[in-house]
Design a protein around this motif. Structure first.
Motif, short mmCIF file in Angstrom:
data_model
loop_
_atom_site.label_atom_id
_atom_site.label_comp_id
_atom_site.label_asym_id
_atom_site.label_seq_id
_atom_site.Cartn_x
_atom_site.Cartn_y
_atom_site.Cartn_z
N UNK A 53 0.82 -1.21 0.00
CA UNK A 53 0.00 0.00 0.00
C UNK A 53 0.86 1.26 0.00
N UNK A 54 0.50 2.19 -0.86
CA UNK A 54 1.11 3.52 -0.87
C UNK A 54 0.05 4.54 -0.50
N UNK A 55 0.33 5.34 0.51
CA UNK A 55 -0.56 6.45 0.88
C UNK A 55 0.01 7.71 0.25
N UNK A 56 -0.73 8.30 -0.69
CA UNK A 56 -0.26 9.46 -1.45
C UNK A 56 -0.98 10.70 -0.97
N UNK A 69 8.10 13.35 -3.58
CA UNK A 69 8.14 13.35 -5.05
C UNK A 69 7.85 14.77 -5.52
N UNK A 70 8.84 15.51 -6.01
CA UNK A 70 8.59 16.87 -6.50
C UNK A 70 7.76 16.83 -7.78
N UNK A 71 6.72 17.66 -7.83
CA UNK A 71 5.88 17.77 -9.03
C UNK A 71 5.87 19.24 -9.44
N UNK A 72 6.49 19.53 -10.56
CA UNK A 72 6.64 20.92 -10.98
C UNK A 72 5.34 21.51 -11.51
N UNK A 73 4.55 20.72 -12.24
CA UNK A 73 3.31 21.23 -12.82
C UNK A 73 2.30 21.51 -11.72
N UNK A 74 1.78 22.74 -11.69
CA UNK A 74 0.86 23.14 -10.63
C UNK A 74 -0.51 22.51 -10.83
N UNK A 75 -1.21 22.33 -9.72
CA UNK A 75 -2.57 21.83 -9.78
C UNK A 75 -2.76 20.58 -8.95
N UNK A 76 -3.95 20.45 -8.36
CA UNK A 76 -4.29 19.29 -7.53
C UNK A 76 -4.14 17.99 -8.32
N UNK A 77 -4.68 17.98 -9.53
CA UNK A 77 -4.58 16.78 -10.35
C UNK A 77 -3.17 16.44 -10.73
N UNK A 78 -2.39 17.45 -11.09
CA UNK A 78 -0.99 17.21 -11.46
C UNK A 78 -0.20 16.63 -10.30
N UNK A 79 -0.40 17.20 -9.12
CA UNK A 79 0.32 16.71 -7.94
C UNK A 79 -0.01 15.25 -7.66
N UNK A 80 -1.29 14.92 -7.72
CA UNK A 80 -1.68 13.54 -7.44
C UNK A 80 -1.18 12.58 -8.50
N UNK A 127 1.05 -1.83 -4.60
CA UNK A 127 0.03 -2.46 -5.44
C UNK A 127 -1.26 -1.67 -5.35
N UNK A 128 -1.56 -1.21 -4.14
CA UNK A 128 -2.75 -0.38 -3.90
C UNK A 128 -2.31 1.01 -3.49
N UNK A 129 -3.19 1.98 -3.78
CA UNK A 129 -2.90 3.37 -3.44
C UNK A 129 -4.13 3.96 -2.76
N UNK A 130 -3.89 4.66 -1.66
CA UNK A 130 -4.94 5.45 -1.02
C UNK A 130 -4.48 6.89 -1.02
N UNK A 131 -5.28 7.76 -1.60
CA UNK A 131 -4.93 9.18 -1.67
C UNK A 131 -5.81 9.97 -0.71
N UNK A 132 -5.25 11.03 -0.16
CA UNK A 132 -6.01 11.88 0.74
C UNK A 132 -5.26 13.16 1.01
N UNK A 151 -19.37 12.10 -4.50
CA UNK A 151 -18.45 12.17 -5.63
C UNK A 151 -17.13 12.86 -5.28
N UNK A 152 -17.12 13.68 -4.25
CA UNK A 152 -15.97 14.56 -4.05
C UNK A 152 -15.20 14.28 -2.76
N UNK A 153 -15.39 13.10 -2.21
CA UNK A 153 -14.58 12.73 -1.05
C UNK A 153 -13.13 12.61 -1.48
N UNK A 154 -12.24 13.29 -0.77
CA UNK A 154 -10.83 13.29 -1.14
C UNK A 154 -10.09 12.04 -0.71
N UNK A 155 -10.70 11.23 0.13
CA UNK A 155 -10.07 9.98 0.58
C UNK A 155 -10.63 8.84 -0.24
N UNK A 156 -9.79 8.20 -1.04
CA UNK A 156 -10.22 7.11 -1.91
C UNK A 156 -9.06 6.18 -2.20
#
Length: 387
Positions: free
Chosen positions: A5-8, A61-72, A82-87, A153-158
Protein backbone atom coordinates in the motif's frame (compact mmCIF):
# COMPACT_ATOMS: atom_id res chain seq x y z
CA UNK A 1 10.02 -5.98 -2.30
CA UNK A 2 7.47 -3.34 -3.27
CA UNK A 3 5.01 -2.29 -0.56
CA UNK A 4 1.41 -3.47 -0.69
CA UNK A 5 0.00 0.00 0.00
CA UNK A 6 1.11 3.52 -0.87
CA UNK A 7 -0.56 6.45 0.88
CA UNK A 8 -0.26 9.46 -1.45
CA UNK A 9 -0.78 12.99 -0.17
CA UNK A 10 -0.69 16.10 -2.39
CA UNK A 11 1.22 18.85 -0.65
CA UNK A 12 1.47 22.60 -1.09
CA UNK A 13 2.66 24.32 2.10
CA UNK A 14 1.11 21.84 4.55
CA UNK A 15 3.72 22.16 7.32
CA UNK A 16 1.06 22.67 10.00
CA UNK A 17 -0.65 19.31 9.49
CA UNK A 18 1.70 17.17 7.40
CA UNK A 19 3.47 15.58 10.36
CA UNK A 20 0.31 14.31 12.04
CA UNK A 21 -0.97 12.89 8.74
CA UNK A 22 2.25 10.99 8.08
CA UNK A 23 2.38 9.65 11.63
CA UNK A 24 -1.20 8.42 11.40
CA UNK A 25 -0.43 6.59 8.17
CA UNK A 26 2.61 4.92 9.74
CA UNK A 27 0.49 3.99 12.76
CA UNK A 28 -1.95 2.26 10.42
CA UNK A 29 0.86 0.30 8.76
CA UNK A 30 2.20 -0.83 12.12
CA UNK A 31 -1.14 -1.64 13.74
CA UNK A 32 -2.45 -3.69 10.83
CA UNK A 33 0.94 -5.12 9.78
CA UNK A 34 0.75 -3.62 6.30
CA UNK A 35 3.83 -3.20 4.16
CA UNK A 36 3.33 0.41 3.21
CA UNK A 37 4.91 3.71 2.26
CA UNK A 38 3.90 7.36 2.45
CA UNK A 39 4.41 9.41 -0.70
CA UNK A 40 4.29 13.19 -0.49
CA UNK A 41 3.57 14.71 -3.91
CA UNK A 42 5.04 18.14 -3.34
CA UNK A 43 3.71 20.86 -5.64
CA UNK A 44 6.31 23.51 -4.78
CA UNK A 45 6.04 24.03 -1.01
CA UNK A 46 8.06 26.87 0.50
CA UNK A 47 7.28 26.30 4.19
CA UNK A 48 9.59 23.36 4.86
CA UNK A 49 7.03 20.62 4.19
CA UNK A 50 9.64 18.58 2.30
CA UNK A 51 11.99 18.47 5.30
CA UNK A 52 9.18 17.37 7.60
CA UNK A 53 8.28 14.53 5.26
CA UNK A 54 11.87 13.33 4.90
CA UNK A 55 12.41 13.43 8.66
CA UNK A 56 9.42 11.13 9.11
CA UNK A 57 10.66 8.65 6.48
CA UNK A 58 8.10 9.63 3.88
CA UNK A 59 9.16 9.72 0.24
CA UNK A 60 8.99 13.17 -1.34
CA UNK A 61 8.14 13.35 -5.05
CA UNK A 62 8.59 16.87 -6.50
CA UNK A 63 5.88 17.77 -9.03
CA UNK A 64 6.64 20.92 -10.98
CA UNK A 65 3.31 21.23 -12.82
CA UNK A 66 0.86 23.14 -10.63
CA UNK A 67 -2.57 21.83 -9.78
CA UNK A 68 -4.29 19.29 -7.53
CA UNK A 69 -4.58 16.78 -10.35
CA UNK A 70 -0.99 17.21 -11.46
CA UNK A 71 0.32 16.71 -7.94
CA UNK A 72 -1.68 13.54 -7.44
CA UNK A 73 -0.78 12.09 -10.81
CA UNK A 74 2.90 12.68 -10.08
CA UNK A 75 2.66 11.03 -6.67
CA UNK A 76 0.57 8.10 -7.87
CA UNK A 77 2.88 7.32 -10.79
CA UNK A 78 5.86 7.36 -8.44
CA UNK A 79 4.14 5.17 -5.84
CA UNK A 80 5.45 1.61 -5.54
CA UNK A 81 2.46 -0.02 -3.88
CA UNK A 82 0.03 -2.46 -5.44
CA UNK A 83 -2.75 -0.38 -3.90
CA UNK A 84 -2.90 3.37 -3.44
CA UNK A 85 -4.94 5.45 -1.02
CA UNK A 86 -4.93 9.18 -1.67
CA UNK A 87 -6.01 11.88 0.74
CA UNK A 88 -5.41 15.52 1.60
CA UNK A 89 -2.63 16.42 4.02
CA UNK A 90 -4.78 18.83 6.06
CA UNK A 91 -5.74 16.30 8.77
CA UNK A 92 -9.38 16.29 7.66
CA UNK A 93 -9.11 12.52 7.05
CA UNK A 94 -7.81 10.03 9.60
CA UNK A 95 -5.04 8.03 7.92
CA UNK A 96 -4.86 5.70 10.91
CA UNK A 97 -8.26 4.24 9.94
CA UNK A 98 -7.86 2.95 6.41
CA UNK A 99 -8.78 -0.68 7.07
CA UNK A 100 -12.13 -0.53 5.23
CA UNK A 101 -10.44 0.87 2.12
CA UNK A 102 -7.70 -1.77 2.11
CA UNK A 103 -10.22 -4.53 2.80
CA UNK A 104 -12.28 -3.61 -0.28
CA UNK A 105 -9.16 -3.27 -2.42
CA UNK A 106 -8.03 -6.74 -1.38
CA UNK A 107 -11.48 -8.03 -2.33
CA UNK A 108 -10.76 -6.89 -5.86
CA UNK A 109 -12.54 -3.55 -6.24
CA UNK A 110 -10.77 -1.18 -8.60
CA UNK A 111 -11.91 2.07 -6.92
CA UNK A 112 -12.98 2.45 -3.29
CA UNK A 113 -14.61 5.79 -2.49
CA UNK A 114 -15.03 7.29 0.94
CA UNK A 115 -18.52 8.56 1.78
CA UNK A 116 -18.44 11.42 4.28
CA UNK A 117 -22.22 11.63 4.54
CA UNK A 118 -22.42 8.00 5.71
CA UNK A 119 -19.37 8.22 7.96
CA UNK A 120 -20.14 11.61 9.43
CA UNK A 121 -19.17 15.23 8.93
CA UNK A 122 -17.86 16.79 12.12
CA UNK A 123 -19.05 20.25 13.09
CA UNK A 124 -17.17 22.90 11.15
CA UNK A 125 -15.57 20.34 8.82
CA UNK A 126 -17.55 21.26 5.69
CA UNK A 127 -18.88 24.71 4.70
CA UNK A 128 -22.66 25.06 4.55
CA UNK A 129 -22.74 25.53 0.76
CA UNK A 130 -20.57 22.46 0.19
CA UNK A 131 -22.62 20.27 2.51
CA UNK A 132 -26.13 21.20 1.41
CA UNK A 133 -25.68 22.46 -2.15
CA UNK A 134 -22.37 21.78 -3.89
CA UNK A 135 -21.66 18.16 -2.97
CA UNK A 136 -25.27 16.88 -3.07
CA UNK A 137 -26.06 18.57 -6.41
CA UNK A 138 -22.83 17.58 -8.16
CA UNK A 139 -23.05 14.04 -6.79
CA UNK A 140 -26.65 13.78 -8.02
CA UNK A 141 -25.63 15.00 -11.48
CA UNK A 142 -22.81 12.48 -11.56
CA UNK A 143 -25.15 9.63 -10.61
CA UNK A 144 -27.74 10.76 -13.16
CA UNK A 145 -25.35 11.33 -16.07
CA UNK A 146 -23.20 8.24 -15.62
CA UNK A 147 -25.36 5.83 -13.59
CA UNK A 148 -22.76 5.55 -10.82
CA UNK A 149 -24.18 4.31 -7.53
CA UNK A 150 -22.10 6.31 -5.07
CA UNK A 151 -23.25 9.04 -2.72
CA UNK A 152 -20.20 11.29 -2.38
CA UNK A 153 -18.45 12.17 -5.63
CA UNK A 154 -15.97 14.56 -4.05
CA UNK A 155 -14.58 12.73 -1.05
CA UNK A 156 -10.83 13.29 -1.14
CA UNK A 157 -10.07 9.98 0.58
CA UNK A 158 -10.22 7.11 -1.91
CA UNK A 159 -8.30 3.96 -2.79
CA UNK A 160 -7.54 2.15 -6.04
CA UNK A 161 -5.07 -0.28 -7.48
CA UNK A 162 -2.11 1.01 -9.44
CA UNK A 163 -3.26 -1.08 -12.39
CA UNK A 164 -6.73 0.47 -12.27
CA UNK A 165 -5.29 3.99 -12.23
CA UNK A 166 -3.60 3.49 -15.57
CA UNK A 167 -6.83 2.10 -17.01
CA UNK A 168 -8.64 5.28 -15.95
CA UNK A 169 -6.45 7.41 -18.23
CA UNK A 170 -7.04 10.57 -16.17
CA UNK A 171 -6.19 13.81 -18.01
CA UNK A 172 -7.37 16.78 -15.93
CA UNK A 173 -4.93 18.79 -13.84
CA UNK A 174 -7.09 20.66 -11.30
CA UNK A 175 -9.74 19.85 -8.72
CA UNK A 176 -11.93 18.17 -11.35
CA UNK A 177 -9.40 15.31 -11.20
CA UNK A 178 -11.60 13.90 -8.42
CA UNK A 179 -14.65 13.69 -10.69
CA UNK A 180 -12.72 12.42 -13.69
CA UNK A 181 -11.33 9.49 -11.71
CA UNK A 182 -14.84 8.26 -10.91
CA UNK A 183 -16.29 8.90 -14.38
CA UNK A 184 -13.38 7.25 -16.17
CA UNK A 185 -13.62 4.24 -13.86
CA UNK A 186 -17.26 3.80 -14.82
CA UNK A 187 -16.68 4.38 -18.55
CA UNK A 188 -13.83 1.87 -18.60
CA UNK A 189 -15.81 -0.83 -16.82
CA UNK A 190 -13.92 -0.73 -13.51
CA UNK A 191 -15.61 -1.86 -10.29
CA UNK A 192 -16.52 0.87 -7.80
CA UNK A 193 -17.67 0.71 -4.20
CA UNK A 194 -17.74 3.06 -1.23
CA UNK A 195 -17.11 2.90 2.49
CA UNK A 196 -18.08 5.33 5.26
CA UNK A 197 -15.43 7.78 6.34
CA UNK A 198 -15.39 10.66 8.81
CA UNK A 199 -14.54 14.21 7.77
CA UNK A 200 -12.80 16.24 10.47
CA UNK A 201 -12.28 20.01 10.53
CA UNK A 202 -9.29 21.25 8.55
CA UNK A 203 -6.29 21.38 10.88
CA UNK A 204 -4.64 24.34 9.14
CA UNK A 205 -4.90 27.95 10.21
CA UNK A 206 -4.91 29.25 6.64
CA UNK A 207 -7.81 28.98 4.15
CA UNK A 208 -7.94 25.82 2.00
CA UNK A 209 -6.77 25.80 -1.61
CA UNK A 210 -10.31 24.92 -2.75
CA UNK A 211 -12.29 27.80 -4.29
CA UNK A 212 -16.02 27.12 -3.86
CA UNK A 213 -17.46 28.63 -7.03
CA UNK A 214 -14.50 28.26 -9.38
CA UNK A 215 -13.79 24.64 -8.53
CA UNK A 216 -17.50 23.80 -8.32
CA UNK A 217 -17.90 25.09 -11.88
CA UNK A 218 -14.88 23.09 -13.02
CA UNK A 219 -16.48 19.91 -11.65
CA UNK A 220 -19.82 20.72 -13.28
CA UNK A 221 -18.15 21.63 -16.58
CA UNK A 222 -16.29 18.34 -16.59
CA UNK A 223 -19.46 16.32 -15.94
CA UNK A 224 -21.24 18.10 -18.79
CA UNK A 225 -18.40 17.76 -21.27
CA UNK A 226 -17.97 14.08 -20.52
CA UNK A 227 -21.68 13.40 -20.99
CA UNK A 228 -22.54 14.74 -24.46
CA UNK A 229 -25.86 12.88 -24.25
CA UNK A 230 -27.09 15.23 -21.51
CA UNK A 231 -25.38 18.29 -22.92
CA UNK A 232 -26.45 17.86 -26.57
CA UNK A 233 -28.43 14.69 -27.39
CA UNK A 234 -31.35 14.90 -24.96
CA UNK A 235 -31.91 18.66 -25.55
CA UNK A 236 -31.78 17.90 -29.29
CA UNK A 237 -34.53 15.29 -29.04
CA UNK A 238 -36.65 17.59 -26.88
CA UNK A 239 -36.34 20.55 -29.28
CA UNK A 240 -36.90 18.48 -32.43
CA UNK A 241 -39.88 16.51 -31.11
CA UNK A 242 -41.69 19.43 -29.47
CA UNK A 243 -40.83 21.81 -32.32
CA UNK A 244 -42.04 19.37 -34.99
CA UNK A 245 -45.32 18.51 -33.23
CA UNK A 246 -46.27 22.11 -32.43
CA UNK A 247 -45.20 23.32 -35.88
CA UNK A 248 -47.38 20.67 -37.55
CA UNK A 249 -50.38 21.75 -35.49
CA UNK A 250 -49.81 25.44 -36.25
CA UNK A 251 -49.48 24.75 -39.98
CA UNK A 252 -52.99 23.26 -39.95
CA UNK A 253 -54.62 26.05 -37.94
CA UNK A 254 -53.97 28.50 -35.09
CA UNK A 255 -54.00 27.13 -31.55
CA UNK A 256 -55.97 28.76 -28.76
CA UNK A 257 -55.46 28.34 -25.00
CA UNK A 258 -57.38 30.33 -22.41
CA UNK A 259 -58.23 32.99 -24.93
CA UNK A 260 -54.62 33.32 -26.19
CA UNK A 261 -54.14 32.62 -29.90
CA UNK A 262 -50.87 31.11 -31.14
CA UNK A 263 -50.45 31.61 -34.86
CA UNK A 264 -47.73 32.01 -37.50
CA UNK A 265 -45.56 34.16 -35.22
CA UNK A 266 -45.30 31.19 -32.86
CA UNK A 267 -44.64 28.97 -35.87
CA UNK A 268 -41.42 30.89 -36.50
CA UNK A 269 -40.18 29.95 -33.02
CA UNK A 270 -41.25 26.30 -33.17
CA UNK A 271 -39.66 25.86 -36.60
CA UNK A 272 -36.49 27.49 -35.26
CA UNK A 273 -36.55 24.99 -32.38
CA UNK A 274 -36.32 22.14 -34.90
CA UNK A 275 -33.28 23.75 -36.57
CA UNK A 276 -31.60 24.42 -33.23
CA UNK A 277 -32.37 20.87 -32.11
CA UNK A 278 -30.70 19.47 -35.21
CA UNK A 279 -27.64 21.63 -34.51
CA UNK A 280 -27.53 20.17 -31.00
CA UNK A 281 -27.69 16.73 -32.60
CA UNK A 282 -24.78 17.59 -34.90
CA UNK A 283 -22.72 18.81 -31.97
CA UNK A 284 -23.45 15.58 -30.11
CA UNK A 285 -22.12 13.52 -33.00
CA UNK A 286 -19.06 15.67 -33.55
CA UNK A 287 -18.25 15.88 -29.84
CA UNK A 288 -18.59 12.13 -29.45
CA UNK A 289 -16.25 11.46 -32.37
CA UNK A 290 -13.67 13.97 -31.17
CA UNK A 291 -13.73 12.63 -27.61
CA UNK A 292 -13.38 8.98 -28.66
CA UNK A 293 -10.73 9.52 -31.33
CA UNK A 294 -8.62 11.60 -28.93
CA UNK A 295 -8.86 9.11 -26.08
CA UNK A 296 -11.10 11.26 -23.86
CA UNK A 297 -13.90 8.68 -23.93
CA UNK A 298 -13.60 4.91 -24.42
CA UNK A 299 -14.80 3.41 -27.71
CA UNK A 300 -18.03 1.46 -27.32
CA UNK A 301 -19.89 -0.98 -29.58
CA UNK A 302 -22.56 1.68 -30.05
CA UNK A 303 -19.92 4.06 -31.38
CA UNK A 304 -18.77 1.50 -33.97
CA UNK A 305 -22.35 0.75 -35.01
CA UNK A 306 -22.97 4.48 -35.51
CA UNK A 307 -20.58 4.58 -38.47
CA UNK A 308 -22.10 1.46 -39.96
CA UNK A 309 -25.65 2.79 -39.68
CA UNK A 310 -25.10 6.41 -40.69
CA UNK A 311 -23.43 6.62 -44.09
CA UNK A 312 -22.79 9.51 -46.43
CA UNK A 313 -25.28 8.09 -48.94
CA UNK A 314 -28.10 7.86 -46.38
CA UNK A 315 -27.41 11.37 -45.15
CA UNK A 316 -27.41 12.79 -48.66
CA UNK A 317 -30.71 11.10 -49.52
CA UNK A 318 -32.42 12.45 -46.39
CA UNK A 319 -30.88 15.88 -46.91
CA UNK A 320 -31.89 16.17 -50.57
CA UNK A 321 -35.43 14.94 -49.84
CA UNK A 322 -35.81 17.53 -47.08
CA UNK A 323 -34.36 20.22 -49.34
CA UNK A 324 -36.71 19.14 -52.16
CA UNK A 325 -39.68 19.42 -49.82
CA UNK A 326 -38.68 22.99 -49.08
CA UNK A 327 -38.40 23.79 -52.79
CA UNK A 328 -41.80 22.20 -53.42
CA UNK A 329 -43.43 24.28 -50.69
CA UNK A 330 -41.73 27.41 -52.02
CA UNK A 331 -43.09 26.76 -55.52
CA UNK A 332 -46.53 26.07 -54.05
CA UNK A 333 -46.44 29.41 -52.24
CA UNK A 334 -45.29 31.17 -55.39
CA UNK A 335 -48.12 29.64 -57.44
CA UNK A 336 -50.65 30.74 -54.83
CA UNK A 337 -49.29 34.26 -55.14
CA UNK A 338 -49.38 34.03 -58.94
CA UNK A 339 -53.03 32.94 -58.80
CA UNK A 340 -53.85 36.33 -57.26
CA UNK A 341 -51.99 38.11 -60.09
CA UNK A 342 -49.23 38.91 -57.60
CA UNK A 343 -51.53 41.06 -55.52
CA UNK A 344 -51.59 41.37 -51.74
CA UNK A 345 -51.73 38.08 -49.83
CA UNK A 346 -53.16 37.13 -46.49
CA UNK A 347 -50.00 37.01 -44.31
CA UNK A 348 -51.19 34.21 -41.98
CA UNK A 349 -52.15 31.85 -44.79
CA UNK A 350 -49.01 32.58 -46.80
CA UNK A 351 -46.64 32.14 -43.88
CA UNK A 352 -48.14 28.72 -43.14
CA UNK A 353 -46.53 27.63 -46.41
CA UNK A 354 -43.46 29.88 -46.56
CA UNK A 355 -42.17 29.29 -43.02
CA UNK A 356 -42.02 25.48 -43.43
CA UNK A 357 -40.54 25.99 -46.91
CA UNK A 358 -37.68 28.18 -45.67
CA UNK A 359 -36.90 26.02 -42.67
CA UNK A 360 -36.95 22.71 -44.56
CA UNK A 361 -34.54 24.18 -47.12
CA UNK A 362 -32.23 25.22 -44.26
CA UNK A 363 -32.57 21.85 -42.55
CA UNK A 364 -31.92 19.94 -45.77
CA UNK A 365 -28.73 21.88 -46.46
CA UNK A 366 -27.53 21.32 -42.88
CA UNK A 367 -28.15 17.57 -43.18
CA UNK A 368 -26.19 17.45 -46.46
CA UNK A 369 -23.23 19.41 -45.07
CA UNK A 370 -23.20 17.44 -41.82
CA UNK A 371 -23.24 14.16 -43.77
CA UNK A 372 -20.11 15.17 -45.66
CA UNK A 373 -18.33 16.29 -42.49
CA UNK A 374 -19.39 13.19 -40.56
CA UNK A 375 -18.15 11.00 -43.42
CA UNK A 376 -14.76 12.75 -43.40
CA UNK A 377 -14.43 12.15 -39.66
CA UNK A 378 -15.40 8.53 -40.20
CA UNK A 379 -12.61 7.89 -42.67
CA UNK A 380 -10.26 7.06 -39.79
CA UNK A 381 -12.77 4.55 -38.44
CA UNK A 382 -13.15 2.86 -41.86
CA UNK A 383 -9.37 2.70 -42.34
CA UNK A 384 -9.03 0.91 -38.98
CA UNK A 385 -11.75 -1.59 -39.91
CA UNK A 386 -10.21 -2.28 -43.34
CA UNK A 387 -6.77 -2.85 -41.82
Amino acid sequence: MNPELSVVMPCLNEAETLEICIKKAHDFFEKHQVAGEVVIADNGSTDGSQEIAKRLNARVVPVAEKGYGNALKGGIKAAKGTYIIMGDADDSYDFSKLELFLEKLREGYDLVMGNRFKGGVKKGAMPFLHKYLGNPVLSFIGRLFFNIKIGDFHCGLRGFSKEAFYKMEVNTTGMEFASEMIVKSKLNGLTITEVPTILHPDGRSRPPHLNTWRDGWRHLRFLLLYSPRWLFLYPAFLLIIVGTIVSALLIVKPLQFNGIIFDVHTLLYTASAVIIGFQFLMFYGLTKIFAVENGLLPKSNRYTKLFKFFTLEKGLIVGFLTFALGIYLSISGFLDWKATSFSDLKPAETLRIIVPAVFTIMLGLQIILFSFFFSILGLKQHIKEDS
